[in-house]
Design a protein around this motif. Structure first.
Motif, PDB file in Angstrom:
ATOM      1  N   CYS A  29       0.822  -1.214   0.000  1.00 42.42           N
ATOM      2  CA  CYS A  29       0.000   0.000   0.000  1.00 42.42           C
ATOM      3  C   CYS A  29       0.858   1.268   0.000  1.00 42.42           C
ATOM      4  O   CYS A  29       1.774   1.418   0.812  1.00 42.42           O
ATOM      5  N   LEU A  76      -3.222   5.554   0.300  1.00 47.90           N
ATOM      6  CA  LEU A  76      -4.539   4.942   0.138  1.00 47.90           C
ATOM      7  C   LEU A  76      -5.597   6.010  -0.097  1.00 47.90           C
ATOM      8  O   LEU A  76      -5.757   6.935   0.705  1.00 47.90           O
ATOM      9  N   THR A 113      -9.860   6.244  -1.342  1.00 47.40           N
ATOM     10  CA  THR A 113     -11.044   5.391  -1.407  1.00 47.40           C
ATOM     11  C   THR A 113     -12.229   6.151  -1.991  1.00 47.40           C
ATOM     12  O   THR A 113     -12.286   7.385  -1.907  1.00 47.40           O
ATOM     13  N   SER A 167     -11.529   5.922   4.676  1.00 46.31           N
ATOM     14  CA  SER A 167     -10.101   5.795   4.978  1.00 46.31           C
ATOM     15  C   SER A 167      -9.533   7.070   5.594  1.00 46.31           C
ATOM     16  O   SER A 167      -8.327   7.315   5.508  1.00 46.31           O
ATOM     17  N   ASP A 168     -10.396   7.886   6.213  1.00 43.57           N
ATOM     18  CA  ASP A 168      -9.952   9.138   6.847  1.00 43.57           C
ATOM     19  C   ASP A 168      -9.148  10.001   5.881  1.00 43.57           C
ATOM     20  O   ASP A 168      -8.155  10.625   6.273  1.00 43.57           O
ATOM     21  N   MET A 169      -9.573  10.044   4.620  1.00 38.55           N
ATOM     22  CA  MET A 169      -8.813  10.781   3.609  1.00 38.55           C
ATOM     23  C   MET A 169      -8.624  12.253   3.966  1.00 38.55           C
ATOM     24  O   MET A 169      -7.510  12.777   3.880  1.00 38.55           O
ATOM     25  N   ARG A 199      -6.140  12.771   6.751  1.00 38.12           N
ATOM     26  CA  ARG A 199      -4.758  12.526   6.324  1.00 38.12           C
ATOM     27  C   ARG A 199      -4.255  13.627   5.403  1.00 38.12           C
ATOM     28  O   ARG A 199      -3.102  14.059   5.484  1.00 38.12           O
ATOM     29  N   ALA A 220      -2.028   0.663   6.012  1.00 37.62           N
ATOM     30  CA  ALA A 220      -3.311   1.278   5.667  1.00 37.62           C
ATOM     31  C   ALA A 220      -4.246   0.308   4.944  1.00 37.62           C
ATOM     32  O   ALA A 220      -5.441   0.228   5.252  1.00 37.62           O
ATOM     33  N   CYS A 221      -3.735  -0.428   3.976  1.00 34.94           N
ATOM     34  CA  CYS A 221      -4.590  -1.360   3.240  1.00 34.94           C
ATOM     35  C   CYS A 221      -5.017  -2.532   4.121  1.00 34.94           C
ATOM     36  O   CYS A 221      -6.147  -3.018   4.008  1.00 34.94           O
ATOM     37  N   TYR A 271      -7.811  -1.228   6.262  1.00 37.80           N
ATOM     38  CA  TYR A 271      -9.018  -1.045   5.444  1.00 37.80           C
ATOM     39  C   TYR A 271      -9.710  -2.393   5.223  1.00 37.80           C
ATOM     40  O   TYR A 271     -10.940  -2.509   5.360  1.00 37.80           O
TER      41      TYR A 271
END
Length: 306
Positions: free
Chosen positions: A254, A257, A259, A265-267, A270, A282-283, A286
């Protein structure tokens, strides 16, 4: 003599002036995530749950840009020879997505390819709109084609009883698992990550900001969600596909990440600097969260005697 004196004065001035700041790629410097931009996105989108609520655009890293909505990811990956759009959100979100692309200084007509994740209206409902606006060609795996070209939900989809269809669109290129799609300077690799839908596809590519390059993993939704009277326990083959996908995703090397739903994924956290941009596990995390949701669903069906 005068020219020589001027040259000496210029050289002395250059030595006396502080050196220009160099880009910082280790954290969130130039070329890295637009931390302030994603903080504004998080504030703008707080409490919003609609798939179509507009969001401002922001740089993720290098030539990777967020142009989606508050709750649905749409990515623009740019190059001097043409751009790639990943997913298209909803029909209602299409005008805002196009406005985001323009706001970043890019011409939608220069989008060459549109890659798809999975064939649900919240991710491909705006696909026909994007094709009309950009002239781009659509790429998907074969399993997604019947739904994309008909606009009708797959009757075997666990969510079929409660989700809507969308405007059909032509698929211009069909890709297989592990096949690559390339424009000059851009190469994407497709991965079959089935379960959420039959055509679920994840994408991997490499993008650079100056001398620093990162691997990006746009991992499709892998959650098991049964709507209406659908009983997941009655479909052992689908359960097996989910578990195979969990193992595959957990084993990915990964990178960054991303999504289809940022919250998965708390994009935004982050990308705004509140959490590390990329974590080695991370993957795995997930996949583990998705597997727990499946196990919880199966357990609840057993308890309810559905």
């Amino acid at each position: 003599m005068i020219l020589r004196r001027l040259a000496l004065l210029a050289a002395a001035a250059a030595l006396a002036s502080p050196a220009p700041a160099q880009p910082s790629f280790a954290g969130f410097g130039p070329g890295g995530p637009d931390k302030a931009g994603f903080q504004r996105i998080a504030a703008q989108c707080k409490g919003k749950e609609s798939f179509s609520d507009p969001s401002r655009p922001a740089r993720i890293f290098g030539n990777v840009w967020y142009v989606g909505t508050c709750t649905v990811t749409v990515l623009l990956v740019t190059s001097p020879r043409g751009h790639v759009l990943i997913d298209a959100a909803t029909h209602e979100a299409a005008p805002a997505i196009l406005a985001n692309i323009r706001a970043l200084g890019f011409n939608p007509r220069e989008v060459r390819w549109i890659l798809t994740s999975h064939e649900h209206f919240d991710h491909v409902g705006g696909l026909a709109d994007m094709v009309r606006a950009t002239g781009a060609r659509v790429i998907a795996r074969a399993a997604a084609v019947p739904v994309l070209t008909s606009g009708k939900v797959d009757p075997a989809d666990p969510q079929a009883q409660r989700i809507e269809g969308f405007a059909p669109v032509r698929v211009d290129r069909i890709v297989a698992d592990a096949e690559t799609v390339a424009l000059p300077g851009l190469t994407f690799t497709a991965s079959a990550t089935t379960g959420h839908t039959a055509g679920s596809t994840s994408w991997t590519w490499r993008s650079c900001a100056g001398p620093v390059c990162r691997r990006f993993d746009y991992v499709d939704s892998i959650s098991a969600l049964a709507l209406g009277t659908y009983r997941m326990s009655d479909h052992p083959a689908l359960i097996a596909r989910f578990r195979q996908t969990f193992a595959q995703v957990a084993a990915r090397p990964c990178g960054v990440l991303l999504t289809p739903h940022p919250a998965a994924s708390d994009m935004f956290a982050r990308l705004s600097g509140l959490k590390p941009l990329a974590e080695p596990g991370a993957c795995r995390a997930y996949a583990a969260a998705a597997e727990k949701r499946l196990n919880d669903l199966l357990e609840s069906e057993t308890r309810a005697g559905k």
